[in-house]
Design a protein around this motif. Structure first.
Motif, mmCIF file in Angstrom:
data_model
loop_
_atom_site.group_PDB
_atom_site.id
_atom_site.type_symbol
_atom_site.label_atom_id
_atom_site.label_comp_id
_atom_site.label_asym_id
_atom_site.label_seq_id
_atom_site.Cartn_x
_atom_site.Cartn_y
_atom_site.Cartn_z
ATOM 1 N N MET A 1 0.811 -1.200 0.000
ATOM 2 C CA MET A 1 0.000 0.000 0.000
ATOM 3 C C MET A 1 0.858 1.269 0.000
ATOM 4 S SD MET A 1 -3.047 -1.189 -0.097
ATOM 5 C CE MET A 1 -4.107 0.142 0.351
ATOM 6 N N ASN A 2 1.923 1.295 0.791
ATOM 7 C CA ASN A 2 2.786 2.479 0.811
ATOM 8 C C ASN A 2 4.238 2.049 1.007
ATOM 9 O OD1 ASN A 2 3.074 1.959 3.574
ATOM 10 N ND2 ASN A 2 1.461 3.384 4.136
ATOM 11 N N LYS A 3 5.146 3.006 0.936
ATOM 12 C CA LYS A 3 6.568 2.659 0.986
ATOM 13 C C LYS A 3 6.997 2.173 2.367
ATOM 14 C CE LYS A 3 8.254 7.366 1.577
ATOM 15 N NZ LYS A 3 9.091 8.396 1.017
ATOM 16 N N ARG A 4 6.342 2.613 3.411
ATOM 17 C CA ARG A 4 6.675 2.135 4.749
ATOM 18 C C ARG A 4 6.362 0.640 4.889
ATOM 19 N NH1 ARG A 4 3.662 5.037 9.399
ATOM 20 N NH2 ARG A 4 3.821 6.634 7.818
ATOM 21 N N GLN A 5 5.239 0.211 4.302
ATOM 22 C CA GLN A 5 4.887 -1.199 4.341
ATOM 23 C C GLN A 5 5.848 -2.034 3.487
ATOM 24 O OE1 GLN A 5 0.785 -1.186 3.187
ATOM 25 N NE2 GLN A 5 0.082 -1.206 5.311
ATOM 26 N N LEU A 6 6.301 -1.472 2.369
ATOM 27 C CA LEU A 6 7.265 -2.185 1.530
ATOM 28 C C LEU A 6 8.588 -2.376 2.267
ATOM 29 C CD1 LEU A 6 8.095 -3.408 -1.196
ATOM 30 C CD2 LEU A 6 8.826 -1.114 -1.872
ATOM 31 N N VAL A 7 9.040 -1.343 2.955
ATOM 32 C CA VAL A 7 10.284 -1.439 3.723
ATOM 33 C C VAL A 7 10.133 -2.469 4.834
ATOM 34 C CG1 VAL A 7 11.771 -0.151 5.307
ATOM 35 C CG2 VAL A 7 11.089 0.870 3.150
ATOM 36 N N SER A 8 8.983 -2.503 5.467
ATOM 37 C CA SER A 8 8.720 -3.490 6.507
ATOM 38 C C SER A 8 8.664 -4.898 5.914
ATOM 39 C CB SER A 8 7.414 -3.171 7.219
ATOM 40 O OG SER A 8 7.129 -4.135 8.188
ATOM 41 N N TYR A 9 8.069 -5.040 4.747
ATOM 42 C CA TYR A 9 7.991 -6.338 4.081
ATOM 43 C C TYR A 9 9.379 -6.857 3.722
ATOM 44 C CZ TYR A 9 7.030 -9.849 0.538
ATOM 45 O OH TYR A 9 7.010 -11.010 -0.177
ATOM 46 N N ALA A 10 10.278 -5.942 3.381
ATOM 47 C CA ALA A 10 11.649 -6.336 3.052
ATOM 48 C C ALA A 10 12.480 -6.611 4.303
ATOM 49 C CB ALA A 10 12.316 -5.252 2.214
ATOM 50 N N GLY A 11 12.009 -6.180 5.458
ATOM 51 C CA GLY A 11 12.761 -6.398 6.692
ATOM 52 C C GLY A 11 13.820 -5.349 6.928
ATOM 53 N N LEU A 12 13.697 -4.202 6.291
ATOM 54 C CA LEU A 12 14.673 -3.125 6.460
ATOM 55 C C LEU A 12 14.176 -2.052 7.432
ATOM 56 C CD1 LEU A 12 15.857 -2.712 2.769
ATOM 57 C CD2 LEU A 12 17.148 -3.686 4.665
ATOM 58 N N ASP A 13 13.087 -2.327 8.153
ATOM 59 C CA ASP A 13 12.572 -1.357 9.103
ATOM 60 C C ASP A 13 13.339 -1.465 10.422
ATOM 61 O OD1 ASP A 13 11.471 -3.879 9.369
ATOM 62 O OD2 ASP A 13 9.714 -3.137 10.439
ATOM 63 N N ILE A 14 13.335 -0.402 11.186
ATOM 64 C CA ILE A 14 14.096 -0.317 12.427
ATOM 65 C C ILE A 14 13.271 -0.911 13.571
ATOM 66 C CG2 ILE A 14 15.251 1.253 14.037
ATOM 67 C CD1 ILE A 14 16.522 1.158 11.281
ATOM 68 N N ARG A 15 13.925 -1.717 14.383
ATOM 69 C CA ARG A 15 13.284 -2.312 15.555
ATOM 70 C C ARG A 15 14.111 -1.917 16.765
ATOM 71 N NH1 ARG A 15 14.514 -6.933 18.326
ATOM 72 N NH2 ARG A 15 16.004 -7.470 16.712
ATOM 73 N N GLU A 16 13.460 -1.278 17.731
ATOM 74 C CA GLU A 16 14.149 -0.875 18.948
ATOM 75 C C GLU A 16 13.794 -1.834 20.071
ATOM 76 O OE1 GLU A 16 14.351 3.217 20.138
ATOM 77 O OE2 GLU A 16 13.551 3.817 18.205
ATOM 78 N N LYS A 17 14.788 -2.210 20.836
ATOM 79 C CA LYS A 17 14.559 -3.067 21.992
ATOM 80 C C LYS A 17 14.520 -2.177 23.218
ATOM 81 C CE LYS A 17 16.413 -6.966 24.528
ATOM 82 N NZ LYS A 17 17.538 -7.877 24.687
ATOM 83 N N GLN A 18 13.328 -2.080 23.836
ATOM 84 C CA GLN A 18 13.182 -1.203 24.977
ATOM 85 C C GLN A 18 12.162 -1.803 25.932
ATOM 86 O OE1 GLN A 18 12.164 2.763 23.920
ATOM 87 N NE2 GLN A 18 12.454 3.554 25.951
ATOM 88 N N SER A 19 12.461 -1.754 27.202
ATOM 89 C CA SER A 19 11.546 -2.231 28.224
ATOM 90 C C SER A 19 11.587 -1.254 29.377
ATOM 91 C CB SER A 19 11.958 -3.630 28.690
ATOM 92 O OG SER A 19 11.144 -4.033 29.761
ATOM 93 N N GLY A 20 10.589 -0.413 29.445
ATOM 94 C CA GLY A 20 10.542 0.575 30.528
ATOM 95 C C GLY A 20 11.642 1.600 30.385
ATOM 96 N N THR A 21 12.232 1.975 31.510
ATOM 97 C CA THR A 21 13.284 2.984 31.486
ATOM 98 C C THR A 21 14.663 2.377 31.708
ATOM 99 O OG1 THR A 21 12.984 3.373 33.848
ATOM 100 C CG2 THR A 21 11.756 4.791 32.330
ATOM 101 N N SER A 22 14.721 1.117 32.153
ATOM 102 C CA SER A 22 16.020 0.554 32.512
ATOM 103 C C SER A 22 16.688 -0.201 31.363
ATOM 104 C CB SER A 22 15.863 -0.388 33.712
ATOM 105 O OG SER A 22 15.011 -1.460 33.361
ATOM 106 N N VAL A 23 15.918 -0.839 30.506
ATOM 107 C CA VAL A 23 16.501 -1.670 29.454
ATOM 108 C C VAL A 23 16.320 -0.965 28.119
ATOM 109 C CG1 VAL A 23 16.423 -3.883 28.287
ATOM 110 C CG2 VAL A 23 15.985 -3.765 30.743
ATOM 111 N N LYS A 24 17.426 -0.603 27.510
ATOM 112 C CA LYS A 24 17.372 0.037 26.206
ATOM 113 C C LYS A 24 18.483 -0.539 25.355
ATOM 114 C CE LYS A 24 16.950 4.388 23.859
ATOM 115 N NZ LYS A 24 16.838 5.825 23.925
ATOM 116 N N GLY A 25 18.105 -1.272 24.301
ATOM 117 C CA GLY A 25 19.085 -1.876 23.413
ATOM 118 C C GLY A 25 19.324 -1.017 22.185
ATOM 119 N N LYS A 26 20.293 -1.437 21.388
ATOM 120 C CA LYS A 26 20.590 -0.710 20.158
ATOM 121 C C LYS A 26 19.499 -0.965 19.133
ATOM 122 C CE LYS A 26 24.523 -2.542 19.314
ATOM 123 N NZ LYS A 26 25.807 -2.894 18.708
ATOM 124 N N PRO A 27 19.101 0.043 18.363
ATOM 125 C CA PRO A 27 18.134 -0.208 17.291
ATOM 126 C C PRO A 27 18.779 -1.013 16.162
ATOM 127 C CG PRO A 27 18.710 2.127 17.393
ATOM 128 C CD PRO A 27 19.409 1.447 18.511
#
Length: 114
Positions: A1-27
């Motif tokens: 439908m749009n370019k954001r969905q295409l990027v997500s379909y390709a697996g090139l979208d950014i995923r951040e690992k975050q849990s509350g305020t104490s755990v923050k991983g690299k995107p």
């Protein structure tokens, strides 16, 4: 439908690992998408970085900021995938001169000095 969905379909979208305020991983990129699409955009990205000044400057800027070359290559892959989608949807062709002119135009917010 749009370019954001295409990027997500390709697996090139950014995923951040975050849990509350104490755990923050690299995107990182999600890699949950189509690996064949990611692989097919990798070589054109490397060629664009080598031959096209527009992508070469973008690559150099990102490597200078982060120091990680593969992170910059993935950013160029994403830009190329978005560009392919836009060209397909608008049924136009890529013109490097148009992109270079658009990049060189002064912003409306910055005053011109004479």
């Amino acid at each position: 439908m749009n370019k954001r969905q295409l990027v997500s379909y390709a697996g090139l979208d950014i995923r951040e690992k975050q849990s509350g305020t104490s755990v923050k991983g690299k995107p990182k990129i999600s890699k949950k998408g189509n690996r064949h699409l990611r692989k097919s955009v990798h070589l054109p990205a490397l060629c664009a970085i080598k031959n096209c000044s527009l992508y070469k400057n973008n690559f150099a800027r990102l490597v200078g900021r982060h120091g990680i070359k593969m992170k910059a290559v993935v950013a160029v892959q994403r830009k190329i995938l978005e560009l392919m989608y836009i060209l397909y949807k608008t049924k136009t062709v890529f013109e490097l001169e148009y992109e270079l002119k658009k990049e060189q135009q002064p912003d409306a917010a910055t005053p011109l000095t004479v």
